[in-house]
Write an enzyme that holds these catalytic residues in place. Sequence first.
Site, PDB file in Angstrom:
ATOM      1  N   ASP A 105      47.304  52.928  50.188  1.00 13.80           N
ATOM      2  CA  ASP A 105      46.321  51.831  50.220  1.00 13.80           C
ATOM      3  C   ASP A 105      47.037  50.494  50.408  1.00 13.80           C
ATOM      4  OD1 ASP A 105      44.508  53.820  49.390  1.00 13.80           O
ATOM      5  OD2 ASP A 105      44.945  53.406  47.275  1.00 13.80           O
ATOM      6  N   ASP A 155      45.765  43.049  43.283  1.00 13.33           N
ATOM      7  CA  ASP A 155      46.178  44.363  42.753  1.00 13.33           C
ATOM      8  C   ASP A 155      47.502  44.227  42.025  1.00 13.33           C
ATOM      9  OD1 ASP A 155      45.037  45.713  45.760  1.00 13.33           O
ATOM     10  OD2 ASP A 155      44.430  46.534  43.818  1.00 13.33           O
ATOM     11  N   GLU A 162      48.058  53.176  39.256  1.00  9.51           N
ATOM     12  CA  GLU A 162      47.843  53.416  40.684  1.00  9.51           C
ATOM     13  C   GLU A 162      48.841  52.644  41.519  1.00  9.51           C
ATOM     14  OE1 GLU A 162      43.789  52.879  42.447  1.00  9.51           O
ATOM     15  OE2 GLU A 162      44.884  51.433  43.661  1.00  9.51           O
ATOM     16  N   GLU A 163      49.224  51.454  41.017  1.00  6.25           N
ATOM     17  CA  GLU A 163      50.078  50.558  41.810  1.00  6.25           C
ATOM     18  C   GLU A 163      51.568  50.752  41.544  1.00  6.25           C
ATOM     19  OE1 GLU A 163      46.756  49.337  43.686  1.00  6.25           O
ATOM     20  OE2 GLU A 163      48.872  49.159  44.229  1.00  6.25           O
ATOM     21  N   ASP A 208      44.109  52.050  36.538  1.00  2.89           N
ATOM     22  CA  ASP A 208      43.940  51.480  37.870  1.00  2.89           C
ATOM     23  C   ASP A 208      43.703  49.991  37.616  1.00  2.89           C
ATOM     24  OD1 ASP A 208      41.477  51.982  40.553  1.00  2.89           O
ATOM     25  OD2 ASP A 208      43.144  50.573  40.311  1.00  2.89           O
ATOM     26  N   LEU A 224      43.306  47.346  39.412  1.00  8.33           N
ATOM     27  CA  LEU A 224      42.258  46.671  40.161  1.00  8.33           C
ATOM     28  C   LEU A 224      41.590  47.677  41.082  1.00  8.33           C
ATOM     29  CD1 LEU A 224      41.708  43.498  39.979  1.00  8.33           C
ATOM     30  CD2 LEU A 224      41.775  43.763  42.427  1.00  8.33           C
ATOM     31  N   ASP A 225      40.344  48.013  40.783  1.00 11.64           N
ATOM     32  CA  ASP A 225      39.613  49.011  41.571  1.00 11.64           C
ATOM     33  C   ASP A 225      38.646  48.290  42.521  1.00 11.64           C
ATOM     34  OD1 ASP A 225      38.516  51.775  42.047  1.00 11.64           O
ATOM     35  OD2 ASP A 225      36.727  50.757  41.306  1.00 11.64           O
ATOM     36  N   GLU A 270      41.481  57.333  37.759  1.00  8.79           N
ATOM     37  CA  GLU A 270      40.131  56.938  38.196  1.00  8.79           C
ATOM     38  C   GLU A 270      39.109  57.963  37.699  1.00  8.79           C
ATOM     39  OE1 GLU A 270      41.105  56.486  42.468  1.00  8.79           O
ATOM     40  OE2 GLU A 270      40.451  54.414  42.314  1.00  8.79           O
TER      41      GLU A 270
HETATM   42  P1  AHG Z   1      41.177  51.057  44.811  1.00 13.86           P
HETATM   43  O1  AHG Z   1      40.777  49.687  45.274  1.00 13.86           O
HETATM   44  O2  AHG Z   1      41.627  51.097  43.380  1.00 13.86           O
HETATM   45  O3  AHG Z   1      42.123  51.725  45.764  1.00 13.86           O
HETATM   46  O4  AHG Z   1      39.839  51.956  44.806  1.00 13.86           O
HETATM   47  C1  AHG Z   1      39.035  51.945  45.930  1.00 13.86           C
HETATM   48  C2  AHG Z   1      38.149  53.158  45.912  1.00 13.86           C
HETATM   49  C3  AHG Z   1      36.961  53.042  44.968  1.00 13.86           C
HETATM   50  O5  AHG Z   1      36.905  51.826  44.293  1.00 13.86           O
HETATM   51  C4  AHG Z   1      35.762  53.160  45.882  1.00 13.86           C
HETATM   52  O6  AHG Z   1      34.784  54.003  45.327  1.00 13.86           O
HETATM   53  C5  AHG Z   1      36.340  53.783  47.136  1.00 13.86           C
HETATM   54  O7  AHG Z   1      37.672  53.328  47.216  1.00 13.86           O
HETATM   55  C6  AHG Z   1      35.600  53.358  48.370  1.00 13.86           C
HETATM   56  O8  AHG Z   1      36.181  54.098  49.425  1.00 13.86           O
HETATM   57  P2  AHG Z   1      35.481  54.083  50.885  1.00 13.86           P
HETATM   58  O9  AHG Z   1      35.688  52.700  51.425  1.00 13.86           O
HETATM   59  O10 AHG Z   1      36.198  55.155  51.669  1.00 13.86           O
HETATM   60  O11 AHG Z   1      34.021  54.413  50.703  1.00 13.86           O
HETATM   61 MN    MN Z   2      40.485  52.479  42.310  1.00 12.55          MN
HETATM   62 MN    MN Z   3      43.213  50.075  42.491  1.00 10.78          MN
END
Ligand code: AHG
Ligand code: MN
Ligand code: MN
Length: 335
Positions: free
Chosen positions: A63, A69, A92-93, A114, A116-117, A278
Amino acid sequence: MQRIVTIERFIIEKEHEIPGATGEFSKLLTDIALAAKIVWREVSKAGLVDIIGSTGKVNVSGDVVQKLDEFANEIFINVMQKGGHLCVMASEESKGLIEIPDELAKGKYVLVFDPLDGSSNIDVNVSIGSIFGIFRRVTQSGKGTEEDVLQPGRNLVAAGYVVYGSSTILVYTTGNGVHGFTLDPSIGEFLLSHENIRIPKKGDIYSVNEGYYERWDENMKKFINYLKAEDKATGRPYKLRYVGTLVADFHRTLLYGGIFMYPGDSKNPEGKLRLIYEAAPLAYVVEKAGGRASNGFQNILDIKPTSLHQRTPLFIGSEEDVKLAEKFLQGKAED
Ligand code: AHG
Ligand code: MN
Ligand code: MN
């Protein structure tokens, strides 16, 4: 008028309900509330200071790492490692285990988080969040190891999340009820706002990224088409709500009922969401609120992780809705 109780006061009041609880556990939860307040302060300024946007780096899951984050990760590590309650952390980071520096005292707990989600939503002012889970260590002493982190969600002793949104709310459980605290920025305190949250047994909202419909297997497509069909008797069609931030979609599901889904598909058979920091913490919260979480075939809490950043399909929410999803996904549902 609802009694005014800060999260710190509430944690102390509830401490006696936890078998063998020592003040250590309460202090750990209080430190998490502090870390959340500091992250909130930066999130609420995002856009005014040079903290939005990307660092140009990617994390171990591939990511893109946003500045917030990284900031949130540093805050959680900095605040939590000094408390003396932890033997190891995983984030996560952070690619590997986050060790407690030699010069700092170690405790009997393990923190997975996590920081920052919903990072992709930072720059467009859509709710984002933090997720955390707490285990007791399984190794005897010294620095925590992977064995202390790779525990099934069933072993969690506490879990929760923060949603930084129109208001900022911290929701947690230590196994005795799920409780929500809303941040009052004027006094910098999380105040009890949702005592003993219970998720409805069945809802009428489904939450999934339908953009991936063509990648899903036939059983998943059948389930979504079932939810969209007109049938008053079973409360269909369900409404679709999808924020794209797991904790925001989960918080709505917890309060209103229904089901959030991030399935595996032809491109990503294990889906996108990570098990340890998560899916498992939110599965612990939803089960303590009377709901259910599954990978379609197994309760999320019973999955024994084999690696820090492993992913899992996630179906989480109202018990009846998740059980119906499992029937479809296992090919056992009559249309
Ligand atoms: P993060 O920002 O911690 O990587 O999490 C992102 C995740 C979660 O928050 C969300 O439900 C999902 O990514 C959305 O993914 P899509 O854009 O593929 O739907
Ligand atoms: Mn997340
Ligand atoms: Mn995150």
